[in-house]
Scaffold this motif. Structure first.
Motif, PDB file in Angstrom:
ATOM      1  N   PRO A 227      30.911   4.884 -50.816  1.00 22.05           N
ATOM      2  CA  PRO A 227      31.649   5.293 -49.616  1.00 22.05           C
ATOM      3  C   PRO A 227      33.147   5.069 -49.726  1.00 22.05           C
ATOM      4  O   PRO A 227      33.921   5.681 -48.984  1.00 22.05           O
ATOM      5  CB  PRO A 227      31.032   4.436 -48.512  1.00 22.05           C
ATOM      6  CG  PRO A 227      30.404   3.275 -49.213  1.00 22.05           C
ATOM      7  CD  PRO A 227      29.940   3.817 -50.533  1.00 22.05           C
ATOM      8  N   ASP A 228      33.572   4.209 -50.666  1.00 22.76           N
ATOM      9  CA  ASP A 228      35.010   4.003 -50.847  1.00 22.76           C
ATOM     10  C   ASP A 228      35.716   5.262 -51.337  1.00 22.76           C
ATOM     11  O   ASP A 228      36.939   5.386 -51.206  1.00 22.76           O
ATOM     12  CB  ASP A 228      35.262   2.861 -51.835  1.00 22.76           C
ATOM     13  CG  ASP A 228      34.918   1.494 -51.236  1.00 22.76           C
ATOM     14  OD1 ASP A 228      34.822   1.414 -49.995  1.00 22.76           O
ATOM     15  OD2 ASP A 228      34.736   0.537 -52.002  1.00 22.76           O
ATOM     16  N   LEU A 229      34.933   6.205 -51.911  1.00 23.73           N
ATOM     17  CA  LEU A 229      35.533   7.476 -52.331  1.00 23.73           C
ATOM     18  C   LEU A 229      36.150   8.204 -51.141  1.00 23.73           C
ATOM     19  O   LEU A 229      37.168   8.889 -51.284  1.00 23.73           O
ATOM     20  CB  LEU A 229      34.467   8.361 -52.992  1.00 23.73           C
ATOM     21  CG  LEU A 229      34.916   9.784 -53.368  1.00 23.73           C
ATOM     22  CD1 LEU A 229      35.959   9.735 -54.471  1.00 23.73           C
ATOM     23  CD2 LEU A 229      33.727  10.628 -53.800  1.00 23.73           C
ATOM     24  N   ILE A 230      35.554   8.032 -49.973  1.00 23.73           N
ATOM     25  CA  ILE A 230      36.079   8.711 -48.786  1.00 23.73           C
ATOM     26  C   ILE A 230      37.507   8.267 -48.523  1.00 23.73           C
ATOM     27  O   ILE A 230      38.393   9.083 -48.250  1.00 23.73           O
ATOM     28  CB  ILE A 230      35.204   8.404 -47.551  1.00 23.73           C
ATOM     29  CG1 ILE A 230      33.721   8.717 -47.839  1.00 23.73           C
ATOM     30  CG2 ILE A 230      35.696   9.189 -46.354  1.00 23.73           C
ATOM     31  CD1 ILE A 230      33.451  10.132 -48.217  1.00 23.73           C
ATOM     32  N   GLY A 231      37.763   6.979 -48.618  1.00 25.38           N
ATOM     33  CA  GLY A 231      39.102   6.471 -48.387  1.00 25.38           C
ATOM     34  C   GLY A 231      40.100   6.957 -49.415  1.00 25.38           C
ATOM     35  O   GLY A 231      41.279   7.156 -49.099  1.00 25.38           O
ATOM     36  N   ARG A 232      39.632   7.174 -50.644  1.00 26.19           N
ATOM     37  CA  ARG A 232      40.544   7.649 -51.683  1.00 26.19           C
ATOM     38  C   ARG A 232      40.879   9.119 -51.510  1.00 26.19           C
ATOM     39  O   ARG A 232      41.962   9.572 -51.902  1.00 26.19           O
ATOM     40  CB  ARG A 232      39.922   7.404 -53.066  1.00 26.19           C
ATOM     41  CG  ARG A 232      39.753   5.923 -53.395  1.00 26.19           C
ATOM     42  CD  ARG A 232      39.495   5.705 -54.876  1.00 26.19           C
ATOM     43  NE  ARG A 232      38.199   6.232 -55.294  1.00 26.19           N
ATOM     44  CZ  ARG A 232      37.071   5.529 -55.288  1.00 26.19           C
ATOM     45  NH1 ARG A 232      37.075   4.260 -54.859  1.00 26.19           N
ATOM     46  NH2 ARG A 232      35.941   6.062 -55.713  1.00 26.19           N
ATOM     47  N   LEU A 233      39.970   9.875 -50.920  1.00 29.81           N
ATOM     48  CA  LEU A 233      40.210  11.308 -50.717  1.00 29.81           C
ATOM     49  C   LEU A 233      40.992  11.587 -49.447  1.00 29.81           C
ATOM     50  O   LEU A 233      41.764  12.554 -49.386  1.00 29.81           O
ATOM     51  CB  LEU A 233      38.875  12.062 -50.663  1.00 29.81           C
ATOM     52  CG  LEU A 233      38.152  12.295 -51.985  1.00 29.81           C
ATOM     53  CD1 LEU A 233      36.819  12.980 -51.731  1.00 29.81           C
ATOM     54  CD2 LEU A 233      38.999  13.133 -52.924  1.00 29.81           C
ATOM     55  N   ALA A 234      40.776  10.798 -48.429  1.00 31.52           N
ATOM     56  CA  ALA A 234      41.417  11.032 -47.134  1.00 31.52           C
ATOM     57  C   ALA A 234      42.777  10.354 -47.092  1.00 31.52           C
ATOM     58  O   ALA A 234      42.875   9.126 -47.040  1.00 31.52           O
ATOM     59  CB  ALA A 234      40.518  10.519 -46.005  1.00 31.52           C
ATOM     60  N   GLY A 235      43.837  11.162 -47.113  1.00 31.71           N
ATOM     61  CA  GLY A 235      45.184  10.618 -47.068  1.00 31.71           C
ATOM     62  C   GLY A 235      45.725  10.577 -45.656  1.00 31.71           C
ATOM     63  O   GLY A 235      45.039  10.943 -44.686  1.00 31.71           O
ATOM     64  N   PRO A 236      46.965  10.175 -45.491  1.00 29.79           N
ATOM     65  CA  PRO A 236      47.560  10.052 -44.157  1.00 29.79           C
ATOM     66  C   PRO A 236      47.694  11.388 -43.424  1.00 29.79           C
ATOM     67  O   PRO A 236      47.780  11.400 -42.204  1.00 29.79           O
ATOM     68  CB  PRO A 236      48.932   9.426 -44.435  1.00 29.79           C
ATOM     69  CG  PRO A 236      49.221   9.739 -45.867  1.00 29.79           C
ATOM     70  CD  PRO A 236      47.895   9.734 -46.559  1.00 29.79           C
ATOM     71  N   ASN A 237      47.692  12.509 -44.174  1.00 31.77           N
ATOM     72  CA  ASN A 237      47.841  13.827 -43.546  1.00 31.77           C
ATOM     73  C   ASN A 237      46.526  14.581 -43.440  1.00 31.77           C
ATOM     74  O   ASN A 237      46.513  15.748 -43.038  1.00 31.77           O
ATOM     75  CB  ASN A 237      48.843  14.663 -44.336  1.00 31.77           C
ATOM     76  CG  ASN A 237      50.234  14.066 -44.336  1.00 31.77           C
ATOM     77  OD1 ASN A 237      50.695  13.551 -43.318  1.00 31.77           O
ATOM     78  ND2 ASN A 237      50.900  14.108 -45.473  1.00 31.77           N
ATOM     79  N   THR A 238      45.436  13.925 -43.780  1.00 33.55           N
ATOM     80  CA  THR A 238      44.132  14.577 -43.722  1.00 33.55           C
ATOM     81  C   THR A 238      43.694  14.767 -42.273  1.00 33.55           C
ATOM     82  O   THR A 238      43.654  13.813 -41.494  1.00 33.55           O
ATOM     83  CB  THR A 238      43.078  13.751 -44.477  1.00 33.55           C
ATOM     84  OG1 THR A 238      43.464  13.646 -45.847  1.00 33.55           O
ATOM     85  CG2 THR A 238      41.708  14.396 -44.379  1.00 33.55           C
ATOM     86  N   LEU A 239      43.358  16.006 -41.922  1.00 33.73           N
ATOM     87  CA  LEU A 239      42.900  16.316 -40.564  1.00 33.73           C
ATOM     88  C   LEU A 239      41.409  16.602 -40.496  1.00 33.73           C
ATOM     89  O   LEU A 239      40.831  16.623 -39.408  1.00 33.73           O
ATOM     90  CB  LEU A 239      43.675  17.518 -40.010  1.00 33.73           C
ATOM     91  CG  LEU A 239      45.181  17.344 -39.845  1.00 33.73           C
ATOM     92  CD1 LEU A 239      45.780  18.582 -39.187  1.00 33.73           C
ATOM     93  CD2 LEU A 239      45.494  16.102 -39.016  1.00 33.73           C
ATOM     94  N   GLY A 240      40.789  16.839 -41.639  1.00 37.92           N
ATOM     95  CA  GLY A 240      39.372  17.138 -41.649  1.00 37.92           C
ATOM     96  C   GLY A 240      38.773  16.882 -43.011  1.00 37.92           C
ATOM     97  O   GLY A 240      39.486  16.792 -44.011  1.00 37.92           O
ATOM     98  N   ILE A 241      37.454  16.768 -43.057  1.00 38.07           N
ATOM     99  CA  ILE A 241      36.716  16.583 -44.302  1.00 38.07           C
ATOM    100  C   ILE A 241      35.458  17.441 -44.232  1.00 38.07           C
ATOM    101  O   ILE A 241      34.761  17.463 -43.213  1.00 38.07           O
ATOM    102  CB  ILE A 241      36.319  15.105 -44.515  1.00 38.07           C
ATOM    103  CG1 ILE A 241      37.563  14.232 -44.697  1.00 38.07           C
ATOM    104  CG2 ILE A 241      35.390  14.955 -45.722  1.00 38.07           C
ATOM    105  CD1 ILE A 241      37.260  12.742 -44.755  1.00 38.07           C
TER     106      ILE A 241
END
Length: 329
Positions: A227-241
């Motif tokens: 689940p830590d991969l989610i944090g690495r993919l989601a940056g400060p400008n991420t609005l959706g996944i």
């Protein structure tokens, strides 16, 4: 009967690729310019007048917002230009479904717009590009193609942009399929058979085209996903996944918990599937988690639709779900 005039917009891809040998596997996409390509097509006896413009000459793995902007502007202008009856876009097959879907959602449907590509380079044995091109010109010159949105022509079949997907890395006859609908027409250089009436009742564009699409990564789920991969993919400008989940959009519980935390903070989460075909319906926990079910859209198309929604300020999960249930409402 007057011959239709078709605008051909070239972006490169395998259809304009060369290998330097009729039997060599590796090749370079986007080696033939549009003027040369139309000269090669003159001997096909096409019942249409063609004007060509070069938008790009690259492999479609390099297609992105900058080229989409030019392509969209050129098509939008041609749709209102009385000189043209239809538009053909030559395009690499790797991302053809994404370009087609984006254009489908952001263009009017008053004239035919057809993407076409090839699975073999132009100097290969069994080159399929000229036949596909002849088929695309026939579709683009047929007034009955209007009201069906953007179409993709490959292997004597016509697919709707909403349905089309590339399913094979090689082979010219069955490299593309449609889901949930299969092909919407059969076409040859001499015949065209539609399977039903046009389905786009509203002729205007559904969404506003934006070159600056929001940051929406795709998370590919695998067994034992950290689940830590989610944090690495989601940056400060991420609005959706978008989640390319297993089965019907499933994921490990630890990943679900992490994504639900992000959803509670206002990040839009869409559950799609890494499986090639099948619906992803809503499940009981989606309401609590504030998740959206991708329905028939694969991860790459779900990403584009979510980006367009977010670009228009639509971030409520219920409103996003309504768009995925019927993107043409």
């Amino acid at each position: 009967m007057a011959r239709p005039r078709i605008l051909v917009l070239a972006t490169g891809g395998t259809i304009a690729g060369m290998a330097g040998s009729a039997t060599r596997h590796d090749y370079r996409p986007g080696q033939i310019g549009i003027e040369d390509y139309l000269a090669r097509a003159e001997d096909l006896g096409l019942q249409a007048d063609l004007d060509g413009r070069q938008i790009a000459n690259i492999g479609s793995e390099d297609i992105g917002p900058a080229i989409w902007r030019v392509l969209h502007a050129q098509i939008a202008a041609a749709l209102t230009d009385g000189a043209y009856d239809g538009i053909v876009v030559t395009h690499g097959t790797d991302t053809a479904e994404e370009t087609a879907f984006l254009l489908d959602l952001t263009l009017a449907t008053g004239k035919p717009v057809v993407l076409v590509g090839a699975m073999r380079p132009a100097d290969a044995v069994g080159y399929d590009g000229l036949r596909n091109f002849a088929n695309a010109v026939r579709v683009a010159g047929d007034g009955r193609a209007a009201g069906r949105g953007v179409l993709v022509v490959m292997g004597d079949r016509v697919f709707a942009a909403r349905d089309v997907r590339k399913v094979r890395t090689r082979g010219s006859d069955d490299a593309f399929r449609g889901f949930p609908r299969g092909s919407v027409a059969l076409v040859t250089p001499s015949a065209l058979e539609w399977f039903g009436a046009p389905w786009r009742e509203k002729s205007g564009a559904r969404y506003t085209f934006s070159e600056h699409l929001p940051d929406v990564p795709i998370v590919y789920v695998n067994a034992g996903l950290d689940p830590d991969l989610i944090g690495r993919l989601a940056g400060p400008n991420t609005l959706g996944i978008v989640v390319a989940g297993v089965g019907e959009g499933n994921m490990p519980e630890s990943v679900r918990v992490r994504l639900a935390q992000l959803a509670s903070q206002g990040i839009a989460i869409v559950r799609a599937s890494r499986v090639d075909e099948g619906l992803v319906d809503r499940e009981p926990d989606d309401d609590t988690n504030r998740f959206v079910a991708a329905r028939a859209f694969n991860p790459q198309k779900a990403r584009l639709l979510l980006q367009l929604l977010l670009a228009e300020g639509i971030a409520d999960p219920a409103a996003i779900q309504a768009a995925f249930d019927d993107p043409y409402a």
